[in-house]
Write a protein that holds these residues in place. Structure first.
Motif, PDB file in Angstrom:
ATOM      1  N   ASN A 107       3.372  -6.908   2.191  1.00 14.26           N
ATOM      2  CA  ASN A 107       3.326  -5.727   1.319  1.00 14.26           C
ATOM      3  C   ASN A 107       4.651  -5.563   0.582  1.00 14.26           C
ATOM      4  O   ASN A 107       4.678  -5.253  -0.620  1.00 14.26           O
ATOM      5  CB  ASN A 107       3.025  -4.490   2.181  1.00 14.26           C
TER       6      ASN A 107
ATOM      7  N   ARG B  67       4.829  -8.287  -2.160  1.00 13.32           N
ATOM      8  CA  ARG B  67       3.853  -8.011  -3.225  1.00 13.32           C
ATOM      9  C   ARG B  67       4.320  -6.828  -4.077  1.00 13.32           C
ATOM     10  O   ARG B  67       4.336  -6.899  -5.313  1.00 13.32           O
ATOM     11  CB  ARG B  67       2.481  -7.706  -2.605  1.00 13.32           C
TER      12      ARG B  67
ATOM     13  N   GLN C  20      -2.302  -1.119  -4.878  1.00 11.45           N
ATOM     14  CA  GLN C  20      -2.550  -2.473  -4.374  1.00 11.45           C
ATOM     15  C   GLN C  20      -2.398  -2.528  -2.856  1.00 11.45           C
ATOM     16  O   GLN C  20      -3.170  -3.211  -2.178  1.00 11.45           O
ATOM     17  CB  GLN C  20      -1.574  -3.473  -5.033  1.00 11.45           C
TER      18      GLN C  20
ATOM     19  N   LYS D 139      -5.514  -1.098  -1.378  1.00 11.48           N
ATOM     20  CA  LYS D 139      -6.656  -2.004  -1.511  1.00 11.48           C
ATOM     21  C   LYS D 139      -6.556  -3.158  -0.513  1.00 11.48           C
ATOM     22  O   LYS D 139      -7.566  -3.640   0.005  1.00 11.48           O
ATOM     23  CB  LYS D 139      -6.720  -2.563  -2.940  1.00 11.48           C
ATOM     24  N   ALA D 140      -5.326  -3.618  -0.264  1.00 10.49           N
ATOM     25  CA  ALA D 140      -5.142  -4.782   0.606  1.00 10.49           C
ATOM     26  C   ALA D 140      -5.148  -4.407   2.089  1.00 10.49           C
ATOM     27  O   ALA D 140      -5.237  -5.285   2.949  1.00 10.49           O
ATOM     28  CB  ALA D 140      -3.821  -5.470   0.265  1.00 10.49           C
ATOM     29  N   SER D 141      -5.056  -3.127   2.377  1.00 12.00           N
ATOM     30  CA  SER D 141      -4.902  -2.711   3.781  1.00 12.00           C
ATOM     31  C   SER D 141      -6.244  -2.714   4.534  1.00 12.00           C
ATOM     32  O   SER D 141      -7.302  -2.444   3.951  1.00 12.00           O
ATOM     33  CB  SER D 141      -4.302  -1.308   3.814  1.00 12.00           C
TER      34      SER D 141
ATOM     35  N   ARG E 278      -7.460   1.547   5.350  1.00  8.79           N
ATOM     36  CA  ARG E 278      -7.360   2.369   4.132  1.00  8.79           C
ATOM     37  C   ARG E 278      -7.416   3.863   4.439  1.00  8.79           C
ATOM     38  O   ARG E 278      -6.866   4.682   3.720  1.00  8.79           O
ATOM     39  CB  ARG E 278      -8.492   2.022   3.163  1.00  8.79           C
TER      40      ARG E 278
END
Lengths: 162, 548
Positions: free
Chosen positions: B257, B260, B286, B289-291, B294
């Motif tokens: 994270n 990114r 982002q 979304k990637a977690s 959420r």
């Protein structure tokens, strides 16, 4: 503060402004050298400004026509809302106009004191606080710029006489 | 090269005066970033007058401190009170404030602090690696390419400036016009002076900027009498002990994270005029979304703090890349930095790093070092911040207005500059009230002269106007300008229209064209990738096309 009426007013103002400036661009001297003339670039910018202002005028007018009269009437310039800003403008103008006579030190202290009192209130306690803040802040800045950064700030007629 | 870096390092790190000034700058930035109603740009603008008497490296190191400190200062107020100190810390509030409320203020502040630090460090490495390469690329640019790059910078500012693009364009044009006033650069002919000798000299860059940005902001801050008289923050906050070790471990554990988000920040910073206010939200989005968790976001998620804080500090490095390599401001703050460089007779551009390597690498090193100052001074800044927030805004605004006048006068020692600041302050205030974005105008003022100079050079070299579209770099930037102008329409259009489906692939195909024209193998490969990707997207969406 924005609505269709204000946008129409601004667009008309911008069109007038551009007109005056385009007219003044004809006074720019042509030295007769090769290449781009001195008035070419400003003219391009101003004509683009005319174009954008016309688009803004057209869009705002169309919206103004479609939105109900009631919605358009909601716009009114509420001067009370701008009271503090107008006070700042007025005080700053006064400060600048008297700068040659009062100088940066005295003028600055008076400006800060006046502005603080007009914005914050006039009670005895507040007046003392404002006076202290204005003397200390401007005095400190004046010393930093005069002695630290060697900037010759406007002395003013009063201090010059002394 | 290594010698230059060593010399530049010595000029920054071994000079106690420069280090001290950088420390003061970082502290000022931390405070400016923390106080709601103030911005990083305002912090840099207000620091600028103090740098007039300094050497260029000292002045730039000081401002670098303000720049880096400002991005990190915002996290103090948003975490402790729930009010973002700057727009670049808005997304930090989403999880930072809930984490503090849940009884982990030390960890929350630590996470923000160390994410900012690591994000800044990553962007500093990229800055050092990329800026000289980009500058070499910039040496290929002719006046046609430079002019088109400026057009792109202005259009992207306009397209990112909000809902009303016309107002953004008008603001940009007004900025370009303001830069026209006074003697022109090429012939020395007076323009729009109306008989005034002062106006004949043109508007100095800094009074215009201070007026447009700081003066008008201060007037907006005192607009509401009740708010102006109240202390800056109603929510009381207490000094907190930051949990450094736990925070460092947590940030490093979430390294994906972190990296990114840092790259999102760097990329956003490189785009002209897109600053931390955009990158922090993009990175947060982002990260969410990637977690895998959420649902945790918004309730004090660790990654919800790491992402925006790493991104906003990395944005600073990205913005500096553009400024150092091409002389194009990455955001308003770097626009002011360019003004500061000009005061010291240094014009940033592609040859800047080659011509002034000591100064350029000094800036890189100052950017690195400022992050260490930022970590070291955070605890002290927190205490100062708690003191400052007890002061009502009207007192701060009145004192700063006077300070602006003194600072502007110090630039050329003429009162006319204060009048210019006042005039543009009034214009800036009403523009804010009427919904005109100020960023395009500021960029217009900064880039106006450069745009005119380059178009004049281009016409001087050749009267063939087609060079603007036949030279590959110029064509590339003009296509980018068109893409950025259409971007707001793409954002606002309905999802299933032909335009929204084709916007990205056609942009990619168009952008591949100038890359092919450049001829170099690497660029042709990049062009090929863009072309293939564009065609692939069109093919994929052909089924949708048929239905339309």
């Amino acid at each position: 503060m924005t609505n269709n009426k204000s946008d129409i007013t601004i667009a008309i103002f911008l069109l007038c402004f551009s007109g005056v400036m385009i007219n003044d661009a004809s006074n720019i001297r042509d030295l007769g050298f090769e290449g781009m003339k001195a008035d070419a670039w400003p003219r391009v910018v101003l004509w683009l400004l005319v174009l954008m202002s016309s688009v803004m005028l057209g869009k705002s007018y169309l919206k103004f026509k479609t939105v109900s009269d009631k919605d358009n009437e909601n716009f009114s310039i509420n001067l009370a809302k701008f009271k503090n800003a107008l006070i700042c403008f007025g005080m700053f103008m006064l400060f600048l106009s008297t700068l040659d006579y009062l100088g940066m030190l005295i003028g600055g202290i008076l400006f800060v004191f006046g502005l603080l009192s007009l914005l914050g209130g006039f009670s005895h306690k507040l007046l003392v606080k404002h006076l202290l803040v204005s003397i200390l802040s401007i005095g400190f800045m004046w010393m930093v710029f005069t002695f630290g950064l060697r900037v010759i700030l406007p002395e003013g007629e009063i201090l010059r006489v002394w | 090269m290594f010698d230059v870096i060593l010399q530049a390092g010595a000029s920054v790190l071994l000079d106690p005066v420069t280090l001290g000034l950088m420390g003061i700058g970082t502290l000022a930035g931390l405070l400016a970033g923390a106080i709601p109603g103030f911005t990083i740009a305002m912090g840099v603008i207000l620091t600028l007058p103090f740098t007039f008497g300094m050497s260029p490296i000292q002045g730039l190191a000081t401002m670098m401190g303000v720049f880096v400190g400002g991005f990190s200062g915002g996290l103090m107020s948003c975490m402790l009170t729930g009010i973002p100190g700057t727009p670049s810390s808005v997304a930090t509030t989403f999880d930072g404030f809930p984490m503090v409320r849940s009884g982990k203020p030390g960890l929350a502040l630590g996470l923000g602090l160390w994410s900012s630090f690591f994000g800044g460090m990553i962007s500093a490495v990229i800055l050092v690696a990329l800026a000289p390469q980009l500058a070499f690329l910039g040496l290929e640019f002719g006046p046609w390419d430079y002019f088109s790059l400026i057009v792109f910078a202005l259009t992207i500012t306009v397209s990112l400036s909000g809902d009303n693009m016309i107002k953004g364009l008008i603001a940009g044009l007004l900025g370009l016009f303001a830069a026209c006033v006074g003697e022109d650069e090429i012939n020395g002919v007076a323009r729009f002076a109306f008989g005034s000798d002062h106006i004949r000299q043109g508007f100095a860059f800094l009074p215009v900027l201070i007026g447009l940005f700081a003066f008008s902001q201060l007037l907006s801050d005192v607009e509401d009498s009740a708010k102006a008289k109240a202390p800056l923050m109603k929510n009381s906050a207490e000094a907190i002990r930051v949990e450094h070790r736990k925070a460092i471990a947590t940030v490093l554990m979430n390294w994906i994270n972190l990296i990114r988000s840092s790259f999102i920040g760097i990329f956003t910073g490189i785009l002209p005029a897109a600053g931390g206010s955009i990158s922090n939200i993009l990175a947060y989005d982002q990260a969410k979304k990637a977690s895998n968790n959420r649902n945790e976001f918004g309730k004090g998620a660790v990654n919800g703090i790491i992402a925006p804080e790493a991104a906003n500090n990395a944005t600073a490095g990205g913005a500096l890349i553009m400024m150092m390599a091409l002389g194009i401001p990455g955001d308003i703050v770097t626009a002011i930095m360019i003004g500061a460089l000009m005061i010291h007779n240094i014009i940033p551009g592609p040859s800047f790093i080659q011509d002034e390597p000591l100064l350029a690498y000094g800036v890189f090193i100052a950017f690195f070092a400022a992050h260490f100052f930022m970590v070291g001074l955070q605890a002290f800044a927190l205490r100062l911040f708690l003191l400052v927030t007890r002061i009502p805004m009207y007192i701060l605004a009145s004192v700063i207005l006077a300070y602006c006048a003194i600072g502007v006068f110090a630039l050329h020692n003429i009162t006319f500059d204060i009048w210019v600041m006042f005039g543009f302050g009034v214009i800036g205030y009403f523009m804010r009230k009427l919904g005109f974005p100020l960023a395009p105008m500021i960029l217009g003022v900064v880039l106006g002269k450069l745009a005119e100079l380059n178009i004049a050079r281009a016409i001087g070299i050749s009267d063939d106007y087609s060079l603007f579209v036949t030279r590959p770099w110029s064509l590339f930037f003009l296509i980018m300008a068109i893409v950025s102008v259409l971007f707001p329409f793409y954002q606002n259009a309905k999802k299933d229209t032909l335009f929204t489906k084709m916007y990205v692939p056609i942009s990619m195909i168009l952008l591949s064209l100038p890359l092919f024209l450049m001829g170099s193998p690497v660029r042709m490969v990049v062009g090929g990738i863009l072309l293939s990707a564009g065609c692939y997207f069109i093919y994929k969406r052909s089924s949708i096309l048929k239905t339309i």
